[in-house]
Scaffold this motif. Structure first.
Motif, PDB file in Angstrom:
ATOM      1  N   ALA A  10       0.983  -1.552   0.036  1.00 15.59           N
ATOM      2  CA  ALA A  10      -0.241  -0.164   0.005  1.00 15.59           C
ATOM      3  C   ALA A  10       0.913   1.091   0.229  1.00 15.59           C
ATOM      4  O   ALA A  10       0.578   2.220  -0.360  1.00 15.59           O
ATOM      5  N   ASP A  11       2.048   1.242   0.309  1.00 18.37           N
ATOM      6  CA  ASP A  11       2.672   2.382   1.008  1.00 18.37           C
ATOM      7  C   ASP A  11       3.484   2.765  -1.119  1.00 18.37           C
ATOM      8  O   ASP A  11       3.353   4.011  -1.224  1.00 18.37           O
ATOM      9  N   GLN A  12       3.310   1.940  -1.985  1.00 15.96           N
ATOM     10  CA  GLN A  12       3.587   2.727  -3.240  1.00 15.96           C
ATOM     11  C   GLN A  12       2.350   2.951  -4.109  1.00 15.96           C
ATOM     12  O   GLN A  12       2.536   3.992  -4.480  1.00 15.96           O
ATOM     13  N   LEU A  13       0.987   2.379  -3.974  1.00 21.25           N
ATOM     14  CA  LEU A  13       0.440   2.945  -4.221  1.00 21.25           C
ATOM     15  C   LEU A  13      -0.190   4.492  -3.349  1.00 21.25           C
ATOM     16  O   LEU A  13      -0.322   5.049  -4.269  1.00 21.25           O
ATOM     17  N   ALA A  14      -0.196   4.090  -2.345  1.00 21.17           N
ATOM     18  CA  ALA A  14      -0.367   5.949  -1.088  1.00 21.17           C
ATOM     19  C   ALA A  14       0.145   6.896  -1.626  1.00 21.17           C
ATOM     20  O   ALA A  14       0.444   8.008  -1.639  1.00 21.17           O
ATOM     21  N   PHE A  15       1.714   6.344  -2.179  1.00 25.93           N
ATOM     22  CA  PHE A  15       3.187   7.521  -2.806  1.00 25.93           C
ATOM     23  C   PHE A  15       2.052   8.005  -3.241  1.00 25.93           C
ATOM     24  O   PHE A  15       1.978   9.726  -3.583  1.00 25.93           O
ATOM     25  N   ARG A  16       1.172   8.177  -4.156  1.00 26.79           N
ATOM     26  CA  ARG A  16       0.805   9.279  -5.156  1.00 26.79           C
ATOM     27  C   ARG A  16      -1.094   9.053  -5.377  1.00 26.79           C
ATOM     28  O   ARG A  16      -0.912  10.115  -6.144  1.00 26.79           O
ATOM     29  N   GLN A  58      -4.823   8.987   0.619  1.00 30.59           N
ATOM     30  CA  GLN A  58      -3.843   7.603   1.558  1.00 30.59           C
ATOM     31  C   GLN A  58      -5.217   6.750   2.269  1.00 30.59           C
ATOM     32  O   GLN A  58      -4.972   5.349   1.882  1.00 30.59           O
ATOM     33  N   LYS A  59      -6.669   7.338   2.729  1.00 33.58           N
ATOM     34  CA  LYS A  59      -6.846   6.139   3.228  1.00 33.58           C
ATOM     35  C   LYS A  59      -7.655   5.338   2.000  1.00 33.58           C
ATOM     36  O   LYS A  59      -7.713   4.470   2.802  1.00 33.58           O
ATOM     37  N   PRO A  60      -8.284   5.812   1.648  1.00 27.32           N
ATOM     38  CA  PRO A  60      -8.933   4.716   0.061  1.00 27.32           C
ATOM     39  C   PRO A  60      -8.385   4.065   0.217  1.00 27.32           C
ATOM     40  O   PRO A  60      -8.246   2.506  -0.519  1.00 27.32           O
ATOM     41  N   VAL A  61      -7.079   4.425  -0.368  1.00 30.40           N
ATOM     42  CA  VAL A  61      -5.837   3.387  -1.039  1.00 30.40           C
ATOM     43  C   VAL A  61      -5.750   2.346  -0.057  1.00 30.40           C
ATOM     44  O   VAL A  61      -5.373   0.717  -0.303  1.00 30.40           O
ATOM     45  N   ARG A  62      -5.544   3.371   1.199  1.00 30.79           N
ATOM     46  CA  ARG A  62      -4.717   1.699   1.802  1.00 30.79           C
ATOM     47  C   ARG A  62      -5.613   0.715   2.348  1.00 30.79           C
ATOM     48  O   ARG A  62      -5.332  -0.160   3.120  1.00 30.79           O
ATOM     49  N   THR A  63      -6.962   1.210   2.489  1.00 33.30           N
ATOM     50  CA  THR A  63      -8.407   0.481   3.025  1.00 33.30           C
ATOM     51  C   THR A  63      -8.306  -0.647   2.180  1.00 33.30           C
ATOM     52  O   THR A  63      -7.918  -1.400   2.494  1.00 33.30           O
ATOM     53  N   ALA A  64      -8.104  -0.604   1.345  1.00 32.80           N
ATOM     54  CA  ALA A  64      -8.656  -1.564   0.208  1.00 32.80           C
ATOM     55  C   ALA A  64      -7.582  -2.358  -0.371  1.00 32.80           C
ATOM     56  O   ALA A  64      -7.491  -3.293  -0.477  1.00 32.80           O
ATOM     57  N   ALA A  65      -6.120  -2.329  -0.569  1.00 27.62           N
ATOM     58  CA  ALA A  65      -4.756  -3.036  -0.197  1.00 27.62           C
ATOM     59  C   ALA A  65      -4.860  -3.650   1.121  1.00 27.62           C
ATOM     60  O   ALA A  65      -5.083  -4.427   0.997  1.00 27.62           O
TER      61      ALA A  65
END
Length: 546
Positions: free
Chosen positions: A117-123, A126-133
């Motif tokens: 999720a760190d890689q996805l959340a970089f750009r 934060q919240k929706p992407v980290r939750t999904a990942a």
């Protein structure tokens, strides 16, 4: 399991030997875990082993993670029962590493910190992407955990003469408890060292069995294959495609779906991806994969000797120990056979040694999987989504340990009804889910500037839900007699056992639809920075700290 399973368990001396070897293996790995726990002082130590492992060390650990119970027990069992069709698992798992090397290993190490999720959340937001990942990571890991738990039940059932489903369930609970201890105490550093030791032991044991099998046939591969085909009772059909999935159109599509999931799945497996963060730089990440490919390549070539050797030297007919276990005990019984047979001391010793190594394999892999899930829950969900105030590293690590307990309990509960399935097949389902949910988002994020938060969320949830739903309503769960998890019921409508050929394209499609329908262009601003990090490593240490 029937009485054919365990000539070994009827001998008190042999049983004592088996229990002693098991105890020794568990004691050694627990000591390594305790030793490593004394080195854990920060979140980087717990999640990424302090980024202190060399490429060679991490490569051996990655190989240890990958050469799981599914590889050693499941693939050899599939080959022993289905010949050519089982052989595809060996090839698929091996080829998958080329995809991981070329597409994600170095780029992921440069652009992330602790989790996928760190890689996805970089750009992204934060919240929706980290939750999904995090959700995807936990689901994939649980699918993979099922295979290891089922392998543990089959293995210990073989050695100790466990016949009842209740006792085998107790074995699964025991393995789950041990894995929770490994993770909560040792973290990534302890788990990595256990993987390194286990990889060496497993490679050594596999080399010994392969040598003894080939010696039986005077190192003539043609004689080995011919004997396997003849003993299987299926003749030349054993060496041709069609035994497992059939030769009709549905069977061929299912076979293709399996291959697609195996080749693409590795690059989306969270417990493999997280290992690229344990090395200090991108060069070490690349070297890790090179080491892993070498070890894994040799290992999977040897699984051919294990599988066809089991078909040639063991009884695989309906009702036999191998068939009853869905092939899961083929390798240990083969070790007994080439060691001298069921009544020999050599056979008993080799069986006990190989079983002890396989048990260590299971413990190490389940520890790595549980750590990955717990890390994602604590780092992505708790620290970056749930907690309104930034938690301290100590608080985050405490949550990770509690998460390990919860995830372990869920895996134990689901593994008990899955005991009737081949463990290589269970892992293939995990690969399909990983390739459907994780890989599209990772690739789009690295190579598509317009890709945005909506696209990432749609891609992950779309691929994840489609893969899981197709599995639930497939012959894997119901409608295929005693080969399904639930017998006596039939609510399946999806004809394939492997969902990848449908769910993987859906994962990519949902990513495209989400991107264009979301109309969020804020992620484009940091794409150039992410690309520089990913392809050059510049500033990688600071990635995803925001």
């Amino acid at each position: 399991m029937n009485s054919l399973l365990v000539p070994l368990a009827t001998e008190p001396g042999n049983r004592t030997l088996t229990i002693s070897l098991f105890t020794a293996v568990v004691a050694v790995t627990l000591y390594i875990t305790w030793w490593a726990s004394r080195q854990n002082k920060t979140a980087a130590d717990y999640y990424a082993g302090g980024r202190s492992f060399s490429g060679a060390q991490n490569g051996r650990a990655v190989a240890g993670d990958y050469m799981s119970a599914a590889s050693f027990l499941g693939i050899s069992g599939q080959i022993a029962l289905y010949g050519y069709d089982g052989f595809l698992y060996s090839i698929g798992f091996l080829v998958a590493w080329l995809v991981a090397l070329l597409l994600v290993a170095e780029l992921l190490r440069n652009s992330g910190r602790f989790t996928m999720a760190d890689q996805l959340a970089f750009r992204m937001k934060q919240k929706p992407v980290r939750t999904a990942a995090a959700t995807s990571t936990i689901v994939v890991s649980i699918f993979y955990l099922l295979a290891q738990m089922v392998g543990a039940g089959s293995l210990v059932g073989l050695l100790l003469g466990v016949k009842s489903e209740g006792l085998k369930a107790a074995v699964i609970v025991l393995v789950g408890a041990l894995m929770i201890v490994y993770v909560t105490i040792g973290g990534m550093k302890g788990t990595t060292w256990v993987q390194i030791v286990k990889a060496v032991l497993l490679m050594t044991g596999t080399v010994v069995i392969t040598f003894l099998v080939l010696l039986k046939f005077h190192f003539n591969i043609s004689d080995l294959l011919g004997s396997a085909a003849s003993k299987s009772g299926k003749g030349e059909a054993f060496l041709q495609p069609g035994l497992l999935y059939g030769k009709d159109l549905t069977g061929q599509i299912d076979f293709l779906s399996l291959g697609l999931a195996l080749v693409l799945g590795t690059a989306g497996l969270p417990h493999i991806l997280i290992r690229f963060y344990t090395v200090p730089d991108s060069r070490s990440a690349r070297r890790s994969v090179q080491w892993a490919i070498g070890l894994i390549g040799v290992f999977y070539l040897m699984t051919l000797a294990l599988g066809f050797g089991a078909a040639a030297l063991l009884d695989t007919a309906k009702g036999s120990a191998v068939e009853t276990s869905k092939g899961n005990v083929a390798s240990p019984l083969l070790a007994e056979a080439v060691g001298g047979g069921a009544d020999s001391t050599g056979g008993a010793i080799l069986l006990a040694l190989i079983a002890a190594v396989a048990f260590a394999t299971i413990l190490a892999v389940v520890a790595g999987l549980t750590l990955t899930s717990a890390s994602s829950f604590a780092h992505d969900l708790y620290a970056n989504v749930i907690s309104k105030q930034k938690p301290t590293e100590k608080q985050e690590l405490r949550v990770a340990r509690f998460a390990a307990i919860g995830i372990g309990a869920v895996a134990i509960g689901l593994a008990i009804p899955a005991q009737k399935l081949n463990i290589a097949f269970l892992v293939a389902l995990a690969f399909a889910v990983a390739a459907s949910a994780n890989l599209p988002a990772l690739l789009f994020n690295l190579f598509w500037k317009r890709f945005n938060t909506s696209g990432a969320v749609w891609s992950i949830y779309g691929g994840l839900i489609s893969a899981v739903v197709l599995v639930v309503f497939s012959p894997v769960v119901s409608g295929n007699g005693d080969k399904s998890m639930i017998t006596g019921a039939d609510f399946h409508w999806f004809p394939l056992s492997n969902p990848g050929i449908v769910s993987i394209p859906l994962g990519f499609l949902f990513g495209v639809l989400g991107t264009y329908l979301g109309r969020d262009k804020s992620s484009e601003a940091r794409y150039s920075e992410l690309s520089v990090r990913a392809f050059t490593g510049a500033g990688a240490e600071g990635a995803a700290k925001h």
